[in-house]
Design a protein around this motif. Structure first.
Motif, PDB file in Angstrom:
ATOM      1  N   GLU A  20      19.362 -11.217  -7.562  1.00  0.00           N
ATOM      2  CA  GLU A  20      19.875  -9.841  -8.350  1.00  0.00           C
ATOM      3  C   GLU A  20      20.475  -9.012  -7.404  1.00  0.00           C
ATOM      4  OE1 GLU A  20      19.326  -9.405 -11.472  1.00  0.00           O
ATOM      5  OE2 GLU A  20      18.360 -11.393 -11.889  1.00  0.00           O
ATOM      6  N   ARG A  21      20.115  -8.608  -6.123  1.00  0.00           N
ATOM      7  CA  ARG A  21      20.890  -8.132  -5.206  1.00  0.00           C
ATOM      8  C   ARG A  21      22.320  -8.280  -5.210  1.00  0.00           C
ATOM      9  NH1 ARG A  21      16.230  -8.877  -1.985  1.00  0.00           N
ATOM     10  NH2 ARG A  21      17.585 -10.133  -0.577  1.00  0.00           N
ATOM     11  N   THR A  22      22.624  -9.673  -4.851  1.00  0.00           N
ATOM     12  CA  THR A  22      23.849 -10.251  -4.786  1.00  0.00           C
ATOM     13  C   THR A  22      24.737 -10.026  -6.126  1.00  0.00           C
ATOM     14  OG1 THR A  22      22.882 -11.792  -3.106  1.00  0.00           O
ATOM     15  CG2 THR A  22      25.040 -12.205  -3.789  1.00  0.00           C
ATOM     16  N   ALA A  24      24.233  -7.532  -8.200  1.00  0.00           N
ATOM     17  CA  ALA A  24      24.550  -6.046  -8.352  1.00  0.00           C
ATOM     18  C   ALA A  24      25.594  -5.944  -7.441  1.00  0.00           C
ATOM     19  CB  ALA A  24      23.303  -5.168  -8.064  1.00  0.00           C
ATOM     20  N   SER A  25      25.868  -6.434  -6.329  1.00  0.00           N
ATOM     21  CA  SER A  25      26.991  -5.932  -5.418  1.00  0.00           C
ATOM     22  C   SER A  25      28.097  -6.799  -5.586  1.00  0.00           C
ATOM     23  CB  SER A  25      26.337  -6.623  -3.981  1.00  0.00           C
ATOM     24  OG  SER A  25      27.393  -6.392  -2.964  1.00  0.00           O
ATOM     25  N   LEU A  26      28.266  -8.103  -5.806  1.00  0.00           N
ATOM     26  CA  LEU A  26      29.503  -8.603  -6.354  1.00  0.00           C
ATOM     27  C   LEU A  26      30.027  -8.603  -7.387  1.00  0.00           C
ATOM     28  CD1 LEU A  26      28.978 -11.476  -3.854  1.00  0.00           C
ATOM     29  CD2 LEU A  26      30.151  -9.495  -3.385  1.00  0.00           C
ATOM     30  N   TRP A  27      29.296  -8.730  -8.725  1.00  0.00           N
ATOM     31  CA  TRP A  27      29.961  -8.818 -10.013  1.00  0.00           C
ATOM     32  C   TRP A  27      30.918  -7.760 -10.576  1.00  0.00           C
ATOM     33  CZ3 TRP A  27      30.010 -13.248 -12.682  1.00  0.00           C
ATOM     34  CH2 TRP A  27      30.432 -13.215 -13.958  1.00  0.00           C
ATOM     35  N   HIS A  70      33.382 -14.467  -8.671  1.00  0.00           N
ATOM     36  CA  HIS A  70      33.516 -13.115  -8.705  1.00  0.00           C
ATOM     37  C   HIS A  70      34.594 -12.292  -8.235  1.00  0.00           C
ATOM     38  CE1 HIS A  70      33.418 -11.964  -4.326  1.00  0.00           C
ATOM     39  NE2 HIS A  70      32.764 -12.957  -4.127  1.00  0.00           N
ATOM     40  N   GLU A 195      32.238 -14.837   3.103  1.00  0.00           N
ATOM     41  CA  GLU A 195      31.552 -14.289   1.852  1.00  0.00           C
ATOM     42  C   GLU A 195      30.167 -13.809   2.491  1.00  0.00           C
ATOM     43  OE1 GLU A 195      32.586 -13.506  -0.979  1.00  0.00           O
ATOM     44  OE2 GLU A 195      34.698 -14.664  -1.110  1.00  0.00           O
ATOM     45  N   THR A 196      29.897 -12.632   2.920  1.00  0.00           N
ATOM     46  CA  THR A 196      28.770 -12.142   3.600  1.00  0.00           C
ATOM     47  C   THR A 196      27.544 -12.233   2.602  1.00  0.00           C
ATOM     48  OG1 THR A 196      29.827 -10.716   5.270  1.00  0.00           O
ATOM     49  CG2 THR A 196      27.601 -10.494   4.911  1.00  0.00           C
ATOM     50  N   GLU A 197      27.788 -11.728   1.452  1.00  0.00           N
ATOM     51  CA  GLU A 197      26.747 -11.585   0.577  1.00  0.00           C
ATOM     52  C   GLU A 197      26.380 -13.161   0.040  1.00  0.00           C
ATOM     53  OE1 GLU A 197      29.551 -10.020   0.285  1.00  0.00           O
ATOM     54  OE2 GLU A 197      29.229  -7.590   0.010  1.00  0.00           O
TER      55      GLU A 197
END
Length: 292
Positions: A20-22, A24-27, A70, A195-197
């Motif tokens: 979920e965090r990823t 929210a960050s990437l999409w 993404h 791709e850090t995330e």
């Protein structure tokens, strides 16, 4: 055959939180998350883009999910309805309840999904293992989709030690301190490491047990059964197979397919050449002769 699942409840909880965090960050931009029931479990898809037009169905590679796309989603969604899939049995938001034994089962799962989505005939875009599923679907359910775009697909040749070494080296490099990753990415030929995330999400998948069928190598007869318009991008430096040999094989078996060798790319095409991948999906291939 057993099903893919998390080792235990804490491992699943850690992954769900990281996922979920990823997301929210990437999409990029809005999305509608849908959970579609199939005979093999509940499949999560994300829909974005206009309501009309030819849908693009995005199938990620092994160990991946919808976030693999993404970098391309925003541009694709400007022109097409986009359906990004968390493949059943892969680490994502889908939940597998029955095993997939072979490529025919994978094709049946995808056909159920496409039917349940009630969309016009779609164009399938599959990366690696996702490409293998897309090919199986086109073989076992001919005429159901408008076309295939395959990014360094599995199933073109037997997988050797070079690919497994590449996977292991990439996984270890992804665990290295961030400052070292650019050098390691060049050394192992895997830009996904940058791709850090996604690398953080990969760590959270360590509690996931993936149990999907191996991507068998398609026979000549199977590939000749492909009647769907097909475009194939092959990373010239791919660790999965000998790309020039695969291009020659496809040129012999599928003379109407368009095959392109991407010179400055390996197996991770969506991160090695994201802009080129997006352009090929949207605009097709240039009119100049390409390697095939």
């Amino acid at each position: 055959m057993r099903i893919s699942e998390f080792r235990n409840a804490p491992a699943e909880a850690r992954f769900r939180a990281a996922y979920e965090r990823t997301f929210a960050s990437l999409w990029p931009g809005p999305k509608a998350a849908l959970d579609i029931p199939t005979a093999f479990g509940t499949t999560r898809v994300y829909r974005t883009g206009p309501d009309h037009g030819e849908p693009l169905v995005l199938l990620p590679g092994s160990g991946g999910n919808a976030l693999m796309w993404h970098r391309s989603v925003a541009a694709l969604a400007e022109r097409h309805p986009v359906i990004a899939v968390d493949t059943i049995g892969e680490p994502g938001a889908s939940v597998q309840t029955a095993p997939l034994h072979d490529g025919r089962d994978a094709a049946a799962w995808l056909d159920e999904l496409l039917t349940a989505l009630h969309t016009p005939p779609a164009h399938l875009i599959g990366c690696s293992y996702g490409g293998w599923i897309a090919i199986n679907h086109a073989i076992h359910h001919p005429g159901r989709v408008t076309g295939l775009t395959l990014l360094d697909p599995a199933g073109m040749a037997n997988i050797g030690w070079r690919f497994y070494t590449w996977v292991i080296a990439g996984g270890l490099a992804g665990l290295a301190p961030r400052a070292l990753r650019p050098r390691l990415a060049r050394a192992v030929g895997n830009s996904t490491i940058l791709e850090t995330e996604l690398m953080a999400l990969m760590k959270a998948t360590m509690g996931f047990r993936r149990r999907l069928p191996l991507a068998h190598t398609f026979t000549d007869d199977e590939l000749r059964r492909l009647q769907t318009p097909t475009h194939v991008l092959l990373g010239a430096r791919s660790a999965l197979h000998d790309s020039p040999a695969v291009a020659a094989r496809l040129g012999r078996l599928l003379p109407t397919a368009h095959v392109e060798l991407i010179p400055d790319a390996g197996h991770a095409l969506t991160t090695d050449q994201p802009d080129l991948v997006t352009a090929r999906i949207l605009d097709g291939w240039p009119s100049t002769p390409l390697q095939n």
